[in-house]
Design an enzyme around this catalytic site. Structure first.
Site, PDB file in Angstrom:
ATOM      1  CB  ILE A   1      27.091  46.565  53.615  1.00  0.00           C
ATOM      2  CG1 ILE A   1      27.852  47.648  54.398  1.00  0.00           C
ATOM      3  CG2 ILE A   1      27.344  46.673  52.116  1.00  0.00           C
ATOM      4  CD1 ILE A   1      29.369  47.473  54.379  1.00  0.00           C
TER       5      ILE A   1
ATOM      6  CG  PHE B   1      33.537  45.501  44.785  1.00  0.00           C
ATOM      7  CD1 PHE B   1      34.857  45.430  44.375  1.00  0.00           C
ATOM      8  CD2 PHE B   1      32.605  44.694  44.150  1.00  0.00           C
ATOM      9  CE1 PHE B   1      35.251  44.571  43.357  1.00  0.00           C
ATOM     10  CE2 PHE B   1      32.981  43.829  43.133  1.00  0.00           C
ATOM     11  CZ  PHE B   1      34.299  43.765  42.731  1.00  0.00           C
ATOM     12  CB  ALA B   2      30.118  48.363  49.981  1.00  0.00           C
TER      13      ALA B   2
ATOM     14  CE1 TYR C   1      40.590  51.719  52.029  1.00  0.00           C
ATOM     15  CE2 TYR C   1      42.938  51.826  51.540  1.00  0.00           C
ATOM     16  CZ  TYR C   1      41.667  51.413  51.213  1.00  0.00           C
ATOM     17  OH  TYR C   1      41.466  50.689  50.071  1.00  0.00           O
TER      18      TYR C   1
ATOM     19  CG  HIS D   1      42.432  57.166  43.001  1.00  0.00           C
ATOM     20  ND1 HIS D   1      41.226  57.428  43.588  1.00  0.00           N
ATOM     21  CD2 HIS D   1      42.981  56.141  43.693  1.00  0.00           C
ATOM     22  CE1 HIS D   1      41.054  56.590  44.600  1.00  0.00           C
ATOM     23  NE2 HIS D   1      42.106  55.800  44.683  1.00  0.00           N
ATOM     24  CG  LEU D   2      49.049  59.775  39.105  1.00  0.00           C
ATOM     25  CD1 LEU D   2      49.408  61.193  39.516  1.00  0.00           C
ATOM     26  CD2 LEU D   2      50.299  58.893  39.086  1.00  0.00           C
TER      27      LEU D   2
END
Ligand code: UFG
Length: 332
Positions: free
Chosen positions: A63, A84-85, A152, A200-201
């Protein structure tokens, strides 16, 4: 509707690939730009051998490569971008903030400058509820204080500020879509949630049930919540994809949207997710209770009325049982 070309950065990733499918099904042309760095090697290899949806072109690249972005915009007559990247692991961001500010901010800014040079002015950005940090009030509205508690969230918020400043100075139109817990999978079972490593859960719960990973560790049991485990707002990835399509259309009509929460307004605890998964699978989910994970707020639930109003959008597959059924189908 006339065909328009959308540049989709990170279009091979979890939310990106669902968006690409939905965009192509709605008659758009899509150019996927992805460096495949978010996938494990075998997933990246298999993705490159899969047929793309009709209307999609795949380009492996960075990007931050302005010349490439300008070339793609020109060759494909790009009218809008869905970005999204990005790097998405909270824990990694604490250990390696330089990586998060590089990809989520510095390289993303180079993308924005290249788009400006190419006279592409509509940008939909994949942002996150992590920009709010530990909220003072739930449900969380877009006007809540943005006080991220990890690099983040900081890097995502910094890019939102860049978008806002470019909108004021340069006429950019944007939507910063702040996802709560993106989950589920396409109901046909062909697209799945895959992250490397997986943190992730829902994927971890399903893999624990299949026996392909160890029992799930529940992070903490003495949070100030009804059953002591963290509460989250799980929103189906196909509902997210639809919201992005609506956002592109609104931008094209001349509305700049700014930040919008994407969630359902309903929260479920980790224990409730385990119970729902047990109901779907018909078997108990192996799990152990462990210590809290650093930086996990007790409750994150969206006030999503602004997105419903501005995007004319409602989640339609985000019931917990539906989410789990779709996620199970894609991983079993
Ligand atoms: N959890 C466990 N055990 C696990 C994994 C998760 O108990 O092995 C719990 C977490 O503590 C949390 C919930 O399950 O309460 C959901 O955790 P996820 O890691 O699936 O998602 P998060 O809520 O941590 O993260 C999501 C997005 C992030 C975003 C964040 C906002 O994935 O990108 O919401 O804070 F930053």
């Amino acid at each position: 509707m006339p065909s328009m070309t959308v540049l989709v950065t990170g279009g091979a990733g979890f939310v990106g690939s669902h968006f690409v499918r939905a965009a192509c099904e709605s008659g758009r042309h899509v150019v996927i730009l992805d460096d495949l760095s978010g996938l494990g090697l075998s997933d990246a290899d298999s993705l490159l051998t899969l047929p793309l949806p009709s209307g999609a072109t795949f380009v492996r690249g960075d990007i931050g490569d302005g010349a490439l972005i300008r070339k793609l915009c020109k060759e494909h007559a790009v009218e809008s971008v869905v970005h999204f990247a990005g790097k998405i692991q909270v824990g990694e961001s604490v250990r390696r903030p330089e990586l998060y500010f590089d990809v989520n901010f510095a390289r993303s800014l180079r993308l924005l400058d290249a788009l400006r040079e190419a006279a592409v002015r509509d940008v939909v950005f994949s942002s996150t509820a992590a920009v709010y940090g530990v909220p003072q009030e739930v449900p969380i509205s877009e006007s809540a204080p943005t006080v991220p508690v990890n690099p983040y969230g900081c890097s995502k918020l910094a890019f939102e500020w860049a978008l806002d400043s470019y909108a004021r100075a340069h006429g950019l139109r944007f939507a910063a879509l702040r996802y709560f817990n993106a989950s589920g999978a396409h109901p046909d079972g062909t697209l799945a949630e895959r992250h490397e490593p997986e943190t992730h859960l829902l994927p971890l719960v399903i893999d624990a049930a299949r026996g392909s990973r160890p029992p799930l560790m529940v992070f903490g049991h003495d949070y100030p919540t009804p059953d002591g485990t963290c509460v989250r707002d799980y929103v189906h990835v196909c509902d997210l994809a639809t919201a992005h399509l609506r956002a592109i259309d609104k931008l094209a009509q001349g509305h700049s949207l700014g930040p919008l929460n994407l969630g359902t307004g309903h929260g479920y605890s980790v224990k409730e997710v385990l119970q729902a998964a047990q109901d779907v699978l018909g078997a108990p989910i192996p799990h152990v209770v462990g210590p809290k994970r650093d930086g996990d707020p007790p409750v994150l639930v969206a006030d999503c009325r602004a997105a419903q109003r501005h995007l004319d959008w409602q989640p339609v597959r985000s019931e917990l049982a539906t989410l789990l059924e779709d996620a199970v189908r894609s991983r079993w």
